[in-house]
Scaffold this active site. Structure first.
Site, PDB file in Angstrom:
ATOM      1  N   ARG A 172     -10.364 -11.375   1.687  1.00 29.51           N
ATOM      2  CA  ARG A 172     -11.199 -12.260   0.957  1.00 29.51           C
ATOM      3  C   ARG A 172     -10.451 -13.867   1.076  1.00 29.51           C
ATOM      4  NH1 ARG A 172     -11.386  -9.144  -4.547  1.00 29.51           N
ATOM      5  NH2 ARG A 172     -11.055  -7.405  -2.936  1.00 29.51           N
ATOM      6  N   LYS A 195       0.963  -1.387   0.060  1.00 31.93           N
ATOM      7  CA  LYS A 195       0.076  -0.079  -0.029  1.00 31.93           C
ATOM      8  C   LYS A 195       0.848   1.288  -0.136  1.00 31.93           C
ATOM      9  CE  LYS A 195      -4.085  -1.800   2.619  1.00 31.93           C
ATOM     10  NZ  LYS A 195      -4.857  -1.566   1.877  1.00 31.93           N
TER      11      LYS A 195
HETATM   12  N1  BES Z   1      -8.079  -3.730   4.345  1.00 33.66           N
HETATM   13  C1  BES Z   1      -8.474  -3.215   3.018  1.00 33.66           C
HETATM   14  C2  BES Z   1      -9.619  -2.797   2.724  1.00 33.66           C
HETATM   15  C3  BES Z   1      -9.685  -1.452   3.606  1.00 33.66           C
HETATM   16  C4  BES Z   1      -9.277  -0.137   2.917  1.00 33.66           C
HETATM   17  C5  BES Z   1     -10.226  -1.102   4.611  1.00 33.66           C
HETATM   18  C6  BES Z   1      -9.395   1.202   3.672  1.00 33.66           C
HETATM   19  C7  BES Z   1     -10.448  -0.006   5.259  1.00 33.66           C
HETATM   20  C8  BES Z   1     -10.238   1.048   4.775  1.00 33.66           C
HETATM   21  C9  BES Z   1      -8.184  -4.377   2.064  1.00 33.66           C
HETATM   22  O1  BES Z   1      -7.467  -5.483   2.316  1.00 33.66           O
HETATM   23  C10 BES Z   1      -7.881  -4.126   0.589  1.00 33.66           C
HETATM   24  O2  BES Z   1      -6.611  -3.596   0.687  1.00 33.66           O
HETATM   25  N2  BES Z   1      -8.591  -4.260  -0.412  1.00 33.66           N
HETATM   26  C11 BES Z   1      -7.879  -3.741  -1.770  1.00 33.66           C
HETATM   27  C12 BES Z   1      -8.762  -4.665  -2.555  1.00 33.66           C
HETATM   28  C13 BES Z   1      -8.106  -4.308  -4.139  1.00 33.66           C
HETATM   29  C14 BES Z   1      -6.626  -4.688  -4.143  1.00 33.66           C
HETATM   30  C15 BES Z   1      -8.896  -5.381  -5.007  1.00 33.66           C
HETATM   31  C16 BES Z   1      -8.914  -2.200  -1.768  1.00 33.66           C
HETATM   32  O3  BES Z   1      -9.618  -2.176  -1.335  1.00 33.66           O
HETATM   33  O4  BES Z   1      -8.095  -1.458  -2.472  1.00 33.66           O
HETATM   34 ZN    ZN Z   2      -5.650  -5.201   1.917  1.00 33.15          ZN
END
Ligand code: BES
Ligand code: ZN
Ligand code: ZN
Length: 519
Positions: free
Chosen positions: A368, A294
């Site tokens: 997931r 991230k």
């Molecule tokens: N934990 C994150 C989602 C999240 C983002 C929760 C902001 C709370 C606040 C999750 O694991 C994630 O990173 N999801 C990705 C999925 C994508 C790579 C398909 C996302 O939402 O960007």
């Molecule tokens: Zn994630």
């Protein structure tokens, strides 16, 4: 003059100095340290006079009408959620905070999908109690404002702040019901709010403290002290391997912190073998994204990526405290998502407990992956319903923000129960689609049965839900995407800034109603 209405901040300081001087001379009694919060309604018609609550009226009588007099001369009628403080009116309560409750007639608002009257009470009482806390008084008595549960929730949620790791802490204020009102409803409110505060604490704690092991220990202690009809299994890596949870393990192996599969049982039904409800929660104690790392801005917030596990476990602890006559099982796959030489790589293929293969095209879509195995395992208990909660997608936050939790469900009845519970609690839910349309976008996969990344950028919350659906055969399942409600800035007035613990109260209310309907 002894009493003093204090609208301006400067005067508050002056007053504090004065009280300190009194204390210094040994004039203070124990009662000098108690605040009182009283409600006042807004005018229904322009020509009306704002009405105090019944507790407010009786207090006003006790002080020979002085409160009403002060209110009249100290400024315009109080707006909903606003406060005004008076000093020296009553020997037992040197500080009296009057809070605006909005219209007495406020009820369920069908556009807002919540009970406006209850929300107004929560917000007003929270503001009043914080005022007392700012005055550094250790105790407050609170007007039930016509709904002692909502008042208690406002007090206990409004006063909470995570300062476990600070040397300088806010004054701990103990809140009690004022008068001989509905003590049972007050206690129920305290219980609901404390449940949410437990989730807030777990979520806010830094990831170096709140490891999978520590999380499991805290829940074990909480559950054991809530009821003796409980059982806790803290499953280690070897158990996870035996269960062939290859998808969960693939995420966990990127970190040096050992994973835990937490399994909690509350057997409240007189029939111990009655089918349980199974709750599942995403328990990523830190989500760096892994190799698909991230951006660094705000990455610290990903300490709360175990919010699903926190809210479902807290709700079960609360259900145990309420001695609900139902059986509930909570499952939380707990691990970190880190980049390392052992971490998942984009394009890797892993195998879930049900035999399905998953292509990991983005290692940041790890929620997931761990839920897939936990959902498979949930089915082995032959449950009445399966509900999972997860801070699953940034796309959920884009869609609804902090307005409501997104609910994806294959069951209209379950939707109705969650929706109705949320109207009562004010911690709202909103239904989202589980169309085949999205399923097609995760089944189109080069190397495996299913891809952990949707084919297109759009509708990320829906493709994530469609992915989870591939691991569910149960006809009563709901997935709650709580990413949008994870934090509070200033949107919910009775929660301070920080991790929200939402939607714990809605889950507790759901369980309470479920237990009443199945009895
Ligand atoms: N934990 C994150 C989602 C999240 C983002 C929760 C902001 C709370 C606040 C999750 O694991 C994630 O990173 N999801 C990705 C999925 C994508 C790579 C398909 C996302 O939402 O960007
Ligand atoms: Zn994630
Ligand atoms: Zn995550």
């Amino acid at each position: 003059m002894f009493w003093l209405p204090l609208p301006a901040a400067g005067l508050v300081v002056a007053r504090r100095v004065r009280v300190r001087r009194l204390w210094g001379r040994g004039l203070a009694t124990a009662d000098m340290t108690k605040g009182l919060v009283l409600g006042i309604y807004a005018k229904d018609k322009e020509e009306d006079v704002p009405q105090l609550t019944s507790a407010g009226e009786s207090f006003n009588k006790q002080v020979a009408g002085k409160l009403r007099e002060m209110l009249n001369i100290s400024g315009p009628p109080l707006k909903a959620g606003k406060t005004r403080t008076f000093y020296g009116l009553h020997k037992d309560f040197p500080s009296v905070v009057v809070v605006g409750l909005g219209k007495r007639s406020a009820g369920v608002d069908n556009l807002e999908n919540w009970h406006e009257g209850k929300e107004n009470i929560r917000a007003a009482v929270a503001a009043g109690c914080r005022q007392v806390q700012d005055l550094e008084l250790p105790a407050v008595e609170v007007d039930p404002c016509g709904d002692a549960q909502a008042a208690a929730e406002g007090a206990v949620l409004g006063l909470y702040e995570y300062d476990d790791l600070k040397q300088k802490k806010k004054m701990a204020v103990s809140a009690k019901l004022y008068g001989s009102g509905d003590e049972e409803a007050w206690q129920k409110g305290v219980l609901f709010a404390s449940g949410q505060n437990l989730a807030r604490q777990l979520m806010e704690s830094p990831a170096n403290e709140m490891t999978p092991t520590r999380f499991a220990d805290i829940i074990q202690k909480q559950l054991r002290s809530a009821s003796d009809k409980t059982e806790v299994h803290i499953r280690p890596k070897s158990w996870i391997e035996e269960q062939e949870m290859g998808s969960f393990l693939s995420v966990a192996k990127g970190s040096d912190e050992p994973p835990v599969f937490l399994e909690i049982h509350y057997t409240g039904s007189p029939n111990a073998s009655e089918a349980p409800l199974v709750f599942v929660g995403k328990g990523i104690t830190f989500d760096s994204g892994g190799i698909s790392i991230k951006p660094s801005a705000n990455m610290d917030l990903m300490r709360a990526d175990m919010g699903g596990a926190a809210t479902i476990c807290s709700a079960i602890v609360s259900a145990a405290k309420l001695s609900l006559p139902i059986n509930i099982i909570g499952l939380a796959p707990l691990c970190e998502n880190m980049p390392s030489g052992k971490a998942n790589k984009p394009g890797d293929v892993v195998r879930a407990k049900n035999g399905k293969t998953i292509q990991v095209d983005n290692t940041d879509a790890e929620g997931r992956l761990i839920l897939a195995d936990a959902l498979c395992y949930a089915h082995t208990f032959n449950p009445k319903v399966i509900i999972n909660a997860a801070t699953l997608t940034g796309a959920m936050d884009i869609a609804l923000g902090s307005g409501a939790t997104g609910v994806f469900t294959n069951c209209d009845g379950l939707w109705k129960q969650l929706f109705e519970a949320s109207i009562e609690t004010g911690d709202r839910v909103w239904r989202m689609p589980l169309f085949e349309h999205y399923t097609r976008q995760v089944l189109d996969c080069q190397l495996a049965d299913v891809n952990n990344l949707g084919k297109y950028r759009s509708a990320g919350a829906c493709t994530a839900a469609a992915f989870l659906k591939e691991f569910v055969t149960h006809s009563k399942w709901a997935h709650l995407d709580i990413a949008g409600v994870m934090t509070n800035k200033d949107e919910v007035p009775y929660l301070r800034k920080g991790m929200s613990g939402r939607p714990t109260r809605t889950l507790i209310e759901f369980l309470l109603r479920f237990s009443q309907n199945s009895a």
